[in-house]
Structure formats: structure tokens, C-alpha cells
Scaffold this motif. Structure first.
Motif, PDB file in Angstrom:
ATOM      1  N   VAL A   9       0.867  -1.183   0.000  1.00  4.72           N
ATOM      2  CA  VAL A   9       0.000   0.000   0.000  1.00  4.72           C
ATOM      3  C   VAL A   9       0.899   1.227   0.000  1.00  4.72           C
ATOM      4  O   VAL A   9       1.978   1.212   0.585  1.00  4.72           O
ATOM      5  CB  VAL A   9      -0.974   0.035   1.204  1.00  4.72           C
ATOM      6  CG1 VAL A   9      -1.923  -1.150   1.170  1.00  4.72           C
ATOM      7  CG2 VAL A   9      -0.244   0.101   2.535  1.00  4.72           C
ATOM      8  N   ASN A  10       0.462   2.276  -0.688  1.00  2.00           N
ATOM      9  CA  ASN A  10       1.281   3.493  -0.747  1.00  2.00           C
ATOM     10  C   ASN A  10       0.965   4.421   0.429  1.00  2.00           C
ATOM     11  O   ASN A  10       0.003   4.196   1.174  1.00  2.00           O
ATOM     12  CB  ASN A  10       1.111   4.185  -2.107  1.00  2.00           C
ATOM     13  CG  ASN A  10      -0.239   4.840  -2.292  1.00  2.00           C
ATOM     14  OD1 ASN A  10      -1.198   4.552  -1.593  1.00  2.00           O
ATOM     15  ND2 ASN A  10      -0.328   5.729  -3.272  1.00  2.00           N
ATOM     16  N   PRO A  11       1.766   5.468   0.621  1.00  2.00           N
ATOM     17  CA  PRO A  11       1.534   6.396   1.734  1.00  2.00           C
ATOM     18  C   PRO A  11       0.146   7.047   1.718  1.00  2.00           C
ATOM     19  O   PRO A  11      -0.435   7.285   2.784  1.00  2.00           O
ATOM     20  CB  PRO A  11       2.649   7.432   1.574  1.00  2.00           C
ATOM     21  CG  PRO A  11       3.763   6.661   0.938  1.00  2.00           C
ATOM     22  CD  PRO A  11       3.057   5.745  -0.037  1.00  2.00           C
ATOM     23  N   ALA A  12      -0.420   7.324   0.532  1.00  2.00           N
ATOM     24  CA  ALA A  12      -1.765   7.910   0.473  1.00  2.00           C
ATOM     25  C   ALA A  12      -2.796   6.940   1.045  1.00  2.00           C
ATOM     26  O   ALA A  12      -3.743   7.355   1.723  1.00  2.00           O
ATOM     27  CB  ALA A  12      -2.125   8.288  -0.961  1.00  2.00           C
ATOM     28  N   PHE A  13      -2.618   5.655   0.798  1.00  2.00           N
ATOM     29  CA  PHE A  13      -3.503   4.642   1.380  1.00  2.00           C
ATOM     30  C   PHE A  13      -3.440   4.724   2.902  1.00  2.00           C
ATOM     31  O   PHE A  13      -4.462   4.706   3.581  1.00  2.00           O
ATOM     32  CB  PHE A  13      -3.075   3.251   0.902  1.00  2.00           C
ATOM     33  CG  PHE A  13      -3.845   2.116   1.522  1.00  2.00           C
ATOM     34  CD1 PHE A  13      -4.889   1.523   0.841  1.00  2.00           C
ATOM     35  CD2 PHE A  13      -3.513   1.617   2.778  1.00  2.00           C
ATOM     36  CE1 PHE A  13      -5.597   0.470   1.410  1.00  2.00           C
ATOM     37  CE2 PHE A  13      -4.206   0.579   3.357  1.00  2.00           C
ATOM     38  CZ  PHE A  13      -5.259   0.002   2.668  1.00  2.00           C
TER      39      PHE A  13
END
Length: 87
Positions: A27-31
Motif C-alpha cells: 500500500v502506498n503512503p496515500a492509502f
């Protein structure tokens, strides 16, 4: 590819990658910001962790079919935030 990795990490939209069984592998930081779930907390857990209610049958079929076939799926799902998670 370093440029692709940096672009996904910098994206404003939540991006997640699951295995063919629907378990998070990335998962990316925005997630993390949007859901309040840290990557280490969701890695290995099923994406249904985030469901609000149930998916519409046709949408659920499309997501499941894509996952089982090893294809990507792109779309928007209404998901819940982690209760009492970091802001």
C-alpha cells in the motif's frame, strides 16, 4: 523501476496491490493517510478489512475475477478508516 516506485509512492490517490487471494502485499503512503492503516498492519490481511457493508454483486464479481486471473483492477471503492487510528 525506481521512477515507477517513486511515482506510486507520491500519488495522491490510495494505491494497493493484493495477491490473487485478495491479501495486501503493498500500500502506498496515500492509502495509509486515507485509511489510517499502516502498511505493516495490513500486509498479509484480506482487503475486506476495509469494506463498508457489502459490495454490489456485480462489482464483487469483477474484483474477484480480476484477482483470481492475476489481472489488475482499477476503480473506486467506498472503504472505512481504521477506528481510533492515527489521524
Amino acid at each position: 523501476n525506481d521512477a515507477l516506485t517513486a511515482a506510486v509512492a507520491a500519488a495522491g490517490d490510495a494505491i494497493s496491490i493484493t495477491d490473487s487471494r485478495g491479501r495486501f502485499v503493498y500500500v502506498n503512503p496515500a492509502f495509509e493517510r486515507m485509511t489510517r492503516w499502516a502498511a505493516d498492519e495490513v500486509r498479509g490481511r484480506h482487503f475486506r478489512l476495509l469494506e463498508v457493508g457489502t459490495l454490489e454483486p456485480e462489482l464483487a464479481r469483477q474484483v474477484a475475477e480480476a484477482l483470481h486471473a492475476g489481472r489488475g483492477w482499477k476503480g473506486r471503492l467506498r472503504q472505512r478508516r481504521r477506528p481510533n487510528g492515527p489521524a
